[in-house]
Design a protein around this motif. Structure first.
Motif, short mmCIF file in Angstrom:
data_model
loop_
_atom_site.label_atom_id
_atom_site.label_comp_id
_atom_site.label_asym_id
_atom_site.label_seq_id
_atom_site.Cartn_x
_atom_site.Cartn_y
_atom_site.Cartn_z
N ASP A 35 -31.46 -38.47 49.74
CA ASP A 35 -31.44 -38.82 51.15
C ASP A 35 -31.85 -40.29 51.29
O ASP A 35 -31.15 -41.17 50.84
CB ASP A 35 -32.35 -37.89 51.96
N LYS A 36 -33.01 -40.55 51.88
CA LYS A 36 -33.47 -41.93 52.02
C LYS A 36 -34.76 -42.18 51.24
O LYS A 36 -35.48 -43.14 51.50
CB LYS A 36 -33.69 -42.26 53.50
N THR A 37 -35.02 -41.34 50.24
CA THR A 37 -36.21 -41.50 49.40
C THR A 37 -35.79 -41.94 48.01
O THR A 37 -35.04 -41.26 47.32
CB THR A 37 -37.00 -40.18 49.31
N TYR A 92 -26.81 -46.88 48.20
CA TYR A 92 -26.84 -46.18 49.49
C TYR A 92 -25.84 -46.85 50.43
O TYR A 92 -25.87 -48.07 50.62
CB TYR A 92 -28.23 -46.24 50.12
N ASP A 112 -39.72 -44.85 50.87
CA ASP A 112 -38.73 -44.52 51.91
C ASP A 112 -37.97 -45.80 52.23
O ASP A 112 -38.57 -46.81 52.60
CB ASP A 112 -39.45 -43.98 53.14
N SER A 171 -35.88 -46.39 54.65
CA SER A 171 -35.42 -46.50 56.05
C SER A 171 -35.68 -47.90 56.62
O SER A 171 -34.81 -48.47 57.29
CB SER A 171 -36.13 -45.46 56.91
N LYS A 225 -24.46 -46.96 54.26
CA LYS A 225 -24.83 -46.58 55.62
C LYS A 225 -23.68 -45.81 56.29
O LYS A 225 -22.52 -46.19 56.19
CB LYS A 225 -25.13 -47.82 56.46
N LEU A 227 -32.07 -41.39 43.90
CA LEU A 227 -32.09 -41.50 45.36
C LEU A 227 -31.72 -40.17 45.98
O LEU A 227 -30.65 -39.62 45.70
CB LEU A 227 -31.11 -42.59 45.82
N LEU A 236 -33.18 -50.37 55.40
CA LEU A 236 -31.86 -50.18 56.00
C LEU A 236 -31.78 -50.86 57.36
O LEU A 236 -30.74 -51.41 57.74
CB LEU A 236 -31.55 -48.69 56.13
#
Length: 298
Positions: free
Chosen positions: A148-150, A217, A181, A183, A219, A146, A186
């Motif tokens: 960042d957000k990828t 991950y 991704d 995102s 937040k 992982l 999330l």
């Protein structure tokens, strides 16, 4: 009676005796043949034992051997193309055949069996019904990372796509690439921490892989920018508005010196002693859940 008549009588009687003997012998042989039994047609199945694969036929004590026939082509009805494997040539127990080293490719294997009788009492059985064994193979497990957000993982051969698991729940959509991704995931949940893993979906003759390692991950939220920064020249007090969830505030003085405070103002009376220009910026400091915000306007 003349000699000639006697001779013909003797010859006739001899022929009758010979015919009777031949007929008797024929009847004896015929009766012996007719009393031989045909062995019962076997039932055969492929069973797995750990990593082993065995063709096992029902045990028949009257059989002297078992012959297994194996085929892996496109025409399973053509039994004459099947390769024979005699059980006694491979192991002591004759009612099974170890096919671990035969059923090795990811394909369909067809097999049948017949029993071998002795030469006196039992004839060979008929071939059993042809059975099919689909030999599936394992594929590798993806390796997940992982950034960042990828979310990305290693490409797995003999797979048709990937299933993403989030917090222990498999997602419905099949992912055809080796990255995604996160995102959108999330935004769909209020969970603070999300744990990801992925598995490869095997092709028709391949098993699905095990689930990969996990990637976590957590937040975080960026704090708002400090607003309404003001300096009162009468008492040398710098003040600003409160930023929700800020743990403290950092004051940057002339782009080089910093002061940290938990208050919403700071007295610079002891600091401003020389004539000159002083420029101040303030930003809200975060914690585990919140990222530090941007500096205010000076």
């Amino acid at each position: 009676m003349s000699k000639k008549a006697k001779l013909w009588l003797i010859i006739s009687i001899s022929l009758l005796v010979v015919i009777a003997c031949v007929t008797t012998l024929f009847l004896v042989l015929f009766n012996q043949k007719s009393t031989k039994l045909i062995l019962e047609t076997p039932v055969v199945d492929c069973q797995t034992d750990g990593n082993k694969k065995l063709l096992i036929a029902k045990y028949n004590p009257s059989a002297t051997d078992y012959v297994f026939y194996i085929y892996s082509g496109e025409y399973p009805d053509r039994t004459y193309d099947y390769a024979p494997f005699t059980a006694s040539e491979n192991q002591e127990d004759r009612y099974y055949l170890d096919v671990t080293d035969i059923f090795i490719d990811a394909k369909d294997y067809y097999y049948c069996c017949k029993l071998v009788g002795d030469s006196e009492k039992f004839e060979n059985s008929k071939l059993s019904e042809v059975q099919k064994f689909t030999n599936k193979k394992s594929i590798l497990t993806p390796r997940l990372s992982l950034t960042d957000k990828t979310l990305s993982w290693t490409k797995i051969e003999n797979s048709v796509g990937y299933i993403l698991r989030i917090n222990g729940v498999d997602q419905k959509d099949i992912i055809e690439s080796e990255s995604v991704d996160i995102s959108s995931y999330l935004m769909q949940t209020t969970d603070k921490t999300l744990t990801f893993s992925v598995k490869a979906i095997g092709k028709e003759l391949y098993f699905d892989s095990e689930y990969s390692n996990t990637a976590k991950y957590t937040k975080t939220y960026t704090l708002s920018k400090v607003k309404n920064l003001a300096f009162n020249s009468l008492n040398n007090m710098l003040s600003w508005n409160k930023v929700t969830n800020a743990s403290a505030y950092e004051i940057l003085i002339n782009e080089e010196r910093t002061i940290v405070t938990t208050a919403l103002s700071y007295d610079f009376s002891s600091y401003i002693t020389d004539v000159g220009t002083y420029k101040f910026k303030v930003r809200a400091l975060g914690n585990d859940d919140y990222k530090t915000g941007e500096y205010s306007e000076p």
